[in-house]
Enzyme design. Structure first.
Site, PDB file in Angstrom:
ATOM      1  N   LYS A  35      84.526  75.510  47.842  1.00 38.90           N
ATOM      2  CA  LYS A  35      83.364  75.616  46.952  1.00 38.90           C
ATOM      3  C   LYS A  35      82.105  75.064  47.620  1.00 38.90           C
ATOM      4  O   LYS A  35      81.298  74.389  46.997  1.00 38.90           O
ATOM      5  CB  LYS A  35      83.643  74.879  45.650  1.00 38.90           C
ATOM      6  N   CYS A  36      81.939  75.398  48.878  1.00 37.91           N
ATOM      7  CA  CYS A  36      80.846  74.896  49.704  1.00 37.91           C
ATOM      8  C   CYS A  36      79.935  76.058  50.088  1.00 37.91           C
ATOM      9  O   CYS A  36      80.385  77.198  50.183  1.00 37.91           O
ATOM     10  CB  CYS A  36      81.453  74.238  50.951  1.00 37.91           C
ATOM     11  N   GLY A  37      78.684  75.759  50.337  1.00 36.65           N
ATOM     12  CA  GLY A  37      77.772  76.798  50.817  1.00 36.65           C
ATOM     13  C   GLY A  37      78.208  77.397  52.145  1.00 36.65           C
ATOM     14  O   GLY A  37      77.835  78.526  52.477  1.00 36.65           O
ATOM     15  N   PHE A  38      79.024  76.667  52.893  1.00 35.34           N
ATOM     16  CA  PHE A  38      79.521  77.160  54.183  1.00 35.34           C
ATOM     17  C   PHE A  38      80.879  77.863  54.065  1.00 35.34           C
ATOM     18  O   PHE A  38      81.429  78.312  55.066  1.00 35.34           O
ATOM     19  CB  PHE A  38      79.627  76.011  55.188  1.00 35.34           C
ATOM     20  N   THR A  39      81.421  77.967  52.854  1.00 33.76           N
ATOM     21  CA  THR A  39      82.735  78.583  52.654  1.00 33.76           C
ATOM     22  C   THR A  39      82.843  79.972  53.270  1.00 33.76           C
ATOM     23  O   THR A  39      83.903  80.318  53.798  1.00 33.76           O
ATOM     24  CB  THR A  39      83.105  78.589  51.154  1.00 33.76           C
TER      25      THR A  39
END
Length: 163
Positions: A35-39
């Site tokens: 659930k990360c912007g980098f996912t």
């Protein structure tokens, strides 16, 4: 001196894996989160893995919930998410800590061998990447913003695979 081959880790399925089984391979070790912007980097990591695995690259994913609780799921949720959304086939390990009192020993080693900006050891965010040479020594650390599919990372992987 220790190498990554001196460590072991549990898989998402709960099996203990000696990293010695990857001896002679180039490793890209990454702390991950769903659930990360980098996912979306999962897609790039899978692309690299599929493209380079026959030449000796293994991507190792280590989910981590230390950064704004961006990996809250259980092992089976993480595995399903990665498979369903990104077709991840590279090895994924049990959720770990990469900083603090409960830092996984592998990440303590990686951070000591390849320091971050201004010589810091702490992992700053999800999708920090460590590139490991065939002999198990740590070659380089990449920031979360560095795309796994970048020319810089690919160039370093090509160099290490050719050694």
């Amino acid at each position: 001196m220790s190498t990554v081959y001196d460590f072991a880790a549990d898989t998402l399925g709960g099996d203990k894996v000696a990293l010695d089984q990857y001896r002679g391979r180039v490793l890209l070790v990454v702390n991950t989160a769903s659930k990360c912007g980098f996912t979306p980097q999962y897609q790039e990591l899978e692309k690299l893995y599929r493209e380079y695995q026959d030449r000796g690259l293994v991507v190792l994913g280590f989910p981590c919930n230390q950064f704004l609780q961006q990996e809250p799921g259980k092992a089976e949720d993480i595995a399903a998410f990665c498979e369903r959304n990104f077709g991840v086939s590279f090895p994924l390990f049990a959720k770990i800590d990469v900083n603090g009192a409960h830092t996984h020993p592998l990440f303590a080693h990686l951070k000591k061998q390849a320091r971050g900006v201004l010589g810091t050891q702490a992992v700053k965010w999800n999708f920090t990447k460590f590139l490991v040479k065939k002999d198990g020594s740590v070659y380089k650390r990449y920031a979360p913003r560095t795309s796994p599919d970048s020319l810089r990372v690919r160039g370093d992987i090509d160099k290490l695979l050719a050694e």
